[in-house]
Motif scaffolding. Structure first.
Motif: not given
Length: 151
Positions: A3-5, A33-36, A86-91
């Motif tokens: 994805i592009s964030i 980054l666009a975490f939304d 933060e990203a690594s704690r997501s999908a």
């Protein structure tokens, strides 16, 4: 799914006009980054694995070493490590950080040649370069991505 964030390949992920400058250091501070967008995708595709391309943090200590030993990487800036955490704690299950590896290797080689201009044997300058890369990867695996002990 890649994805592009807000990530981008290389050591210049953002143009200076996209960033602010830290008044104390003069270094660029990238936009977040666009975490939304990431979270919206996670809701629409629960459990679907996500990849972030171009997610090197462009460690400023490596950039500084490169520049101090003859390199010219003005305004090189990457994704802040806390955002990668933060990203690594997501999908997100894969975060590409190849530019960080290249910077670590280049910094060690430039420093080595500056300190030992008479050397030419790759076995001499590649040893500290490999060690610097290993140090960077261990930091990323343990302290940033939290992927140690997950095999």
């Amino acid at each position: 799914l890649a994805i592009s964030i807000g990530t981008s390949h290389g050591a210049y992920k953002f143009k200076p006009e996209q960033c602010t400058r830290d008044p104390k250091t003069g270094k660029l501070v990238p936009p977040p980054l666009a975490f939304d967008v990431l979270h919206a995708i996670e809701q629409k595709l629960p459990g679907f694995p996500i990849v972030l391309h171009g997610s090197s943090s462009v460690p400023q200590d490596e950039v500084d070493t490169i520049n101090a030993h003859g390199g010219k990487l003005p305004d090189a800036v990457g994704i802040p490590e806390e955002q990668l955490r933060e990203a690594s704690r997501s999908a997100v299950c894969k975060i590409n950080i190849d530019s960080d590896s290249r910077l670590a290797m280049t910094a060690a080689i430039r420093k080595y040649f500056d300190e030992h201009p008479e050397h030419f044997d790759p076995r001499q300058y590649l040893k500290p370069a490999r060690e610097n890369m290993k140090k960077m990867y261990m930091h990323k695996i343990v302290d940033v991505l939290g992927s140690n002990d997950k095999l």
